[in-house]
Design a protein around this motif. Structure first.
Motif, mmCIF file in Angstrom:
data_model
loop_
_atom_site.group_PDB
_atom_site.id
_atom_site.type_symbol
_atom_site.label_atom_id
_atom_site.label_comp_id
_atom_site.label_asym_id
_atom_site.label_seq_id
_atom_site.Cartn_x
_atom_site.Cartn_y
_atom_site.Cartn_z
ATOM 1 N N SER A 65 56.906 60.878 190.820
ATOM 2 C CA SER A 65 55.500 60.621 192.192
ATOM 3 C C SER A 65 55.805 60.241 193.419
ATOM 4 N N PHE A 66 54.677 60.078 194.001
ATOM 5 C CA PHE A 66 54.967 60.441 195.149
ATOM 6 C C PHE A 66 55.712 59.388 196.057
ATOM 7 N N PHE A 67 56.603 59.012 197.097
ATOM 8 C CA PHE A 67 56.856 58.284 197.848
ATOM 9 C C PHE A 67 56.981 59.080 199.417
ATOM 10 N N GLN A 68 57.108 57.925 200.073
ATOM 11 C CA GLN A 68 56.520 59.270 201.523
ATOM 12 C C GLN A 68 57.939 59.224 202.060
ATOM 13 N N VAL A 69 58.150 60.437 202.181
ATOM 14 C CA VAL A 69 59.452 61.188 202.358
ATOM 15 C C VAL A 69 60.758 60.776 203.491
ATOM 16 N N LEU B 243 53.996 53.494 209.817
ATOM 17 C CA LEU B 243 53.162 53.782 209.823
ATOM 18 C C LEU B 243 52.437 52.555 208.780
ATOM 19 N N TYR B 244 53.091 52.249 208.140
ATOM 20 C CA TYR B 244 52.282 51.021 207.562
ATOM 21 C C TYR B 244 52.403 49.940 207.997
ATOM 22 N N ASP B 245 52.674 48.985 208.724
ATOM 23 C CA ASP B 245 52.478 48.353 209.593
ATOM 24 C C ASP B 245 51.267 48.311 210.560
ATOM 25 N N LEU C 233 42.314 54.008 198.063
ATOM 26 C CA LEU C 233 42.306 55.402 197.836
ATOM 27 C C LEU C 233 43.469 56.391 198.054
ATOM 28 N N TYR C 234 43.724 56.903 196.625
ATOM 29 C CA TYR C 234 45.141 57.825 196.466
ATOM 30 C C TYR C 234 45.895 57.320 197.015
ATOM 31 N N CYS C 235 46.314 56.197 196.354
ATOM 32 C CA CYS C 235 47.137 55.052 196.533
ATOM 33 C C CYS C 235 48.550 55.428 196.159
ATOM 34 N N GLY C 236 49.562 56.698 195.212
ATOM 35 C CA GLY C 236 50.082 57.139 194.828
ATOM 36 C C GLY C 236 50.950 55.510 193.905
ATOM 37 N N ILE C 237 52.095 55.212 194.347
ATOM 38 C CA ILE C 237 52.513 53.960 193.752
ATOM 39 C C ILE C 237 51.741 52.544 193.901
ATOM 40 N N GLY C 238 51.179 53.121 194.581
ATOM 41 C CA GLY C 238 50.329 51.498 195.319
ATOM 42 C C GLY C 238 50.944 50.762 196.700
ATOM 43 N N THR C 239 52.264 51.588 197.356
ATOM 44 C CA THR C 239 52.305 51.499 198.141
ATOM 45 C C THR C 239 51.581 50.689 199.250
ATOM 46 N N ILE C 240 50.590 51.397 199.668
ATOM 47 C CA ILE C 240 50.112 51.114 201.112
ATOM 48 C C ILE C 240 49.306 49.060 200.648
ATOM 49 N N VAL D 42 43.191 53.453 193.722
ATOM 50 C CA VAL D 42 42.903 54.856 192.832
ATOM 51 C C VAL D 42 43.810 55.953 193.152
ATOM 52 N N GLU D 43 44.176 56.138 191.689
ATOM 53 C CA GLU D 43 45.271 57.322 192.212
ATOM 54 C C GLU D 43 44.884 58.360 191.144
ATOM 55 N N SER D 44 45.018 60.285 190.592
ATOM 56 C CA SER D 44 44.841 60.856 190.239
ATOM 57 C C SER D 44 45.950 60.902 188.901
ATOM 58 N N VAL D 45 47.099 60.165 188.741
ATOM 59 C CA VAL D 45 48.387 61.217 188.478
ATOM 60 C C VAL D 45 48.791 59.492 187.970
ATOM 61 N N ASP D 46 48.709 59.742 186.576
ATOM 62 C CA ASP D 46 48.535 58.372 185.449
ATOM 63 C C ASP D 46 50.345 58.264 185.484
ATOM 64 N N VAL E 94 43.465 55.143 187.386
ATOM 65 C CA VAL E 94 43.403 56.250 187.218
ATOM 66 C C VAL E 94 42.368 57.243 187.284
ATOM 67 N N GLY E 95 41.829 58.089 188.742
ATOM 68 C CA GLY E 95 41.343 58.790 187.829
ATOM 69 C C GLY E 95 41.358 59.728 189.685
ATOM 70 N N LYS E 96 40.159 60.023 190.008
ATOM 71 C CA LYS E 96 40.041 60.726 191.293
ATOM 72 C C LYS E 96 38.439 60.107 192.111
ATOM 73 N N ALA E 97 39.242 59.543 193.136
ATOM 74 C CA ALA E 97 38.653 58.502 194.248
ATOM 75 C C ALA E 97 37.376 58.919 193.672
ATOM 76 N N GLU E 98 37.327 60.480 194.446
ATOM 77 C CA GLU E 98 35.678 60.879 194.796
ATOM 78 C C GLU E 98 34.729 60.651 192.990
ATOM 79 N N GLU E 99 35.579 60.151 192.116
ATOM 80 C CA GLU E 99 35.184 60.100 190.875
ATOM 81 C C GLU E 99 34.882 58.132 190.828
ATOM 82 N N VAL F 62 42.164 55.459 202.934
ATOM 83 C CA VAL F 62 42.230 56.286 202.165
ATOM 84 C C VAL F 62 43.129 57.565 202.818
ATOM 85 N N ASP F 63 44.947 58.436 202.184
ATOM 86 C CA ASP F 63 45.478 58.573 202.099
ATOM 87 C C ASP F 63 45.496 59.778 201.284
ATOM 88 N N PRO F 64 44.797 60.540 201.554
ATOM 89 C CA PRO F 64 44.951 61.775 200.669
ATOM 90 C C PRO F 64 45.746 62.633 200.841
HETATM 91 N N1 SAH Z 1 49.209 55.818 199.510
HETATM 92 C C1 SAH Z 1 50.789 56.842 199.017
HETATM 93 C C2 SAH Z 1 50.083 58.188 198.326
HETATM 94 C C3 SAH Z 1 49.391 59.495 199.361
HETATM 95 S S1 SAH Z 1 49.876 60.869 198.974
HETATM 96 C C4 SAH Z 1 51.555 56.539 200.213
HETATM 97 O O1 SAH Z 1 51.323 56.265 201.435
HETATM 98 O O2 SAH Z 1 52.874 56.497 199.228
HETATM 99 C C5 SAH Z 1 48.352 61.063 197.790
HETATM 100 C C6 SAH Z 1 47.911 60.668 197.116
HETATM 101 O O3 SAH Z 1 47.187 61.365 196.666
HETATM 102 C C7 SAH Z 1 49.269 61.662 195.954
HETATM 103 O O4 SAH Z 1 49.555 60.347 194.908
HETATM 104 C C8 SAH Z 1 48.184 61.973 194.953
HETATM 105 O O5 SAH Z 1 48.731 62.350 193.741
HETATM 106 C C9 SAH Z 1 47.051 61.461 195.320
HETATM 107 N N2 SAH Z 1 46.139 62.548 195.019
HETATM 108 C C10 SAH Z 1 45.644 63.348 195.344
HETATM 109 N N3 SAH Z 1 44.528 64.138 195.174
HETATM 110 C C11 SAH Z 1 43.803 63.103 194.474
HETATM 111 C C12 SAH Z 1 42.296 62.367 193.996
HETATM 112 N N4 SAH Z 1 40.887 63.201 193.904
HETATM 113 N N5 SAH Z 1 41.745 61.359 193.987
HETATM 114 C C13 SAH Z 1 43.223 60.219 193.974
HETATM 115 N N6 SAH Z 1 44.135 60.458 194.817
HETATM 116 C C14 SAH Z 1 44.389 61.726 194.702
#
Ligand code: SAH
Length: 459
Positions: free
Chosen positions: A286-290, A298-300, A317-324, A338-342, A364-369, A386-388
């Motif tokens: 899973s994505f987590f900020q490094v 950033l989140y503040d 949107l593009y929420c990763g593990i839901g952090t924001i 919404v996040e594309s990686v289940d 789970v799904g693409k933000a655009e869809e 949005v955090d693409p």
């Molecule tokens: N907001 C999060 C994750 C940001 S990274 C945080 O701060 O940790 C971007 C995330 O977008 C990744 O988890 C990636 O899997 C997801 N992603 C990539 N393309 C996507 C799409 N088309 N729709 C939804 N999520 C997508």
């Protein structure tokens, strides 16, 4: 476009080049008879003798042979491997100049690529830009006949054997040394990239800053990991901070690190870290900020920009593990992610529960869809975040945001070029940029993060 001079630069020739700027990837930029030449590791103010290694239609690339005049921005890198290692692009640049360049780079990208004159606030850097990373993905291979683990050398696939990386959390360095010795002692074979033979191709480390715990993931070529029990016993005895050991199988000939299958060999399925008041469970892929220290900042900033009152529906949107979304949840009526990686969405649900948050849903799904589907479901937003990834937002999503007419739109971006492109489109769609706040999440590299607040222009 500026008119390029007729190209007179020749491959293999050495030229005296004055460096006038840095390109988006941190390479020095100079001119030879008006023709653009990129020079890796050169800094503005340097004058170098550089040999041209490639010539394209509009630019050339050259490597430093000698620094004739040293830039005042130049420092001796704190890392002894910086000269060879391809991990950091700006280790030889003084940190205050790195910050100044990143801020200027954001401003210029917005003006040049997006034609936007936005208010860019002073960049927020790190007080102590060391040991900031919580994740490392080290290739494992052979160098000079021995098992090597570290980073790829600049412009090559040779591994620079490393015992210490100054931007990593100390636990990752300790883990790396322990794993390397254990693999050698147990005779577990490193990967041979050319022949595609061997066992371990990558060792991935994730550290929790708040709990001081470590997850190790061995990426192997096949299902079999010989000496697995001995390896785990050894790591457990030498690393009291070890929380979990995974194996990921990647049989393909590819540069992509992970294969589709991960199995837990020992310990906890997740590593847990904390940002502010919230705990986050993170699974291996899973994505987590490094950079957790800057992530809190950033989140503040996102929280401030959102200016929630408790009545709003927030889209993450593009929420990763839901952090924001979870970070904002205490001040919102409802959060929809919404996040594309289940795997990440499963983590997001787990994280909502871990923090006792019951008004957040993740899909789970693409933000655009999914964005237009959320509208059909009656989940109209008051604030959209949005955090693409680096490629930015899909045009379909921007078109949906146009129809939503959301009062506050927060764009978190890790790539100023795609940010500029998307802000230009959103401006056409009736939004205006209030401000762009750059944050340095990645000291010693050319990367820069930005939080942008947009509002809907009143008609
Ligand atoms: N907001 C999060 C994750 C940001 S990274 C945080 O701060 O940790 C971007 C995330 O977008 C990744 O988890 C990636 O899997 C997801 N992603 C990539 N393309 C996507 C799409 N088309 N729709 C939804 N999520 C997508």
């Amino acid at each position: 476009m500026k008119q390029q001079k007729e190209q007179t630069v020749k491959q293999g020739e050495t030229y005296r080049i004055e460096i006038i700027d840095l390109a988006h990837d941190g390479e020095g930029v100079g001119r030879v008879d008006g023709f653009t030449v990129f020079v890796p590791e050169a800094l503005p103010g340097d004058v170098v003798a550089a040999r041209v290694i490639s010539v394209k239609k509009t630019y050339a690339r050259a490597l430093i042979e000698k620094i004739l005049v040293r830039s005042g921005q130049r420092i001796i890198p704190a890392c002894p491997k910086a000269e060879w290692c391809g991990g950091c692009q700006l280790a030889h640049m003084d940190y205050s100049h790195q910050l100044a360049w990143k801020e200027k780079h954001v401003r210029e990208a917005l003006a040049r690529l997006g034609k936007i004159e936005a208010k860019v606030l002073p960049i927020i850097g790190m007080e102590n830009p060391d040991a900031y990373r919580n994740k490392a993905q080290f290739p494992v291979g052979v160098a000079a006949g021995n098992l090597a683990m570290g980073f790829y050398q600049k412009r090559s696939h040779q591994i620079v054997d490393t015992d210490y990386c100054r931007i990593q959390h100390p636990l990752i360095n300790k883990g790396m040394r322990t794993v390397k010795q254990a693999l050698m002692d147990l005779g577990i074979e490193p990967y041979n990239e050319t022949a595609h033979t061997g066992t371990v191709r990558h060792a991935v480390f994730r550290a929790s800053f708040s709990n001081n715990t470590l997850m190790i993931i061995f990426v192997t070529c096949a299902d079999d990991l010989p000496q697995q029990d001995q390896l785990i016993a050894r790591l457990r005895s030498e690393l009291s901070e070890l929380a979990s050991v995974y194996q990921n199988v990647n049989p393909k000939v590819t540069n992509v690190i992970f294969g589709p299958k991960s199995k837990l060999l020992w310990g906890e399925p997740y590593i847990v870290d904390q940002i502010g008041e919230l705990k986050f469970a993170i699974s291996p892929r899973s994505f987590f900020q490094v950079n957790p220290v800057q992530t809190k900042i950033l989140y503040d900033l996102v929280k401030n920009a959102a200016a929630l009152t408790g009545r709003e529906t927030v889209w993450d949107l593009y929420c990763g593990i839901g952090t924001i979304g979870l970070y904002l949840a205490a001040d919102a009526a409802r959060v929809v992610g919404v996040e594309s990686v289940d795997e990440a969405v499963a983590d997001a649900h787990c994280n909502a529960e871990l923090n006792g948050i019951d008004h957040a849903r993740f899909y789970v799904g693409k933000a655009e869809e999914l964005a237009s589907w959320l509208l059909q479901e009656g989940l109209h937003p008051d604030v959209v975040v949005v955090d693409p990834p680096r490629k930015g937002c899909d045009p379909g999503l921007l078109a949906t945001i146009k129809t939503v007419e959301v009062p506050r739109l927060i764009y978190v971006s890790c790539n100023p070029a795609t940010l500029a492109r998307d802000l230009a489109i959103l401006t056409e769609y009736g939004y205006q940029v209030e401000y762009v706040q750059p944050v340095d999440m990645f000291p010693d590299t050319a990367h820069v993060e930005c939080v942008t607040l947009m509002s809907k222009v009143e008609k």
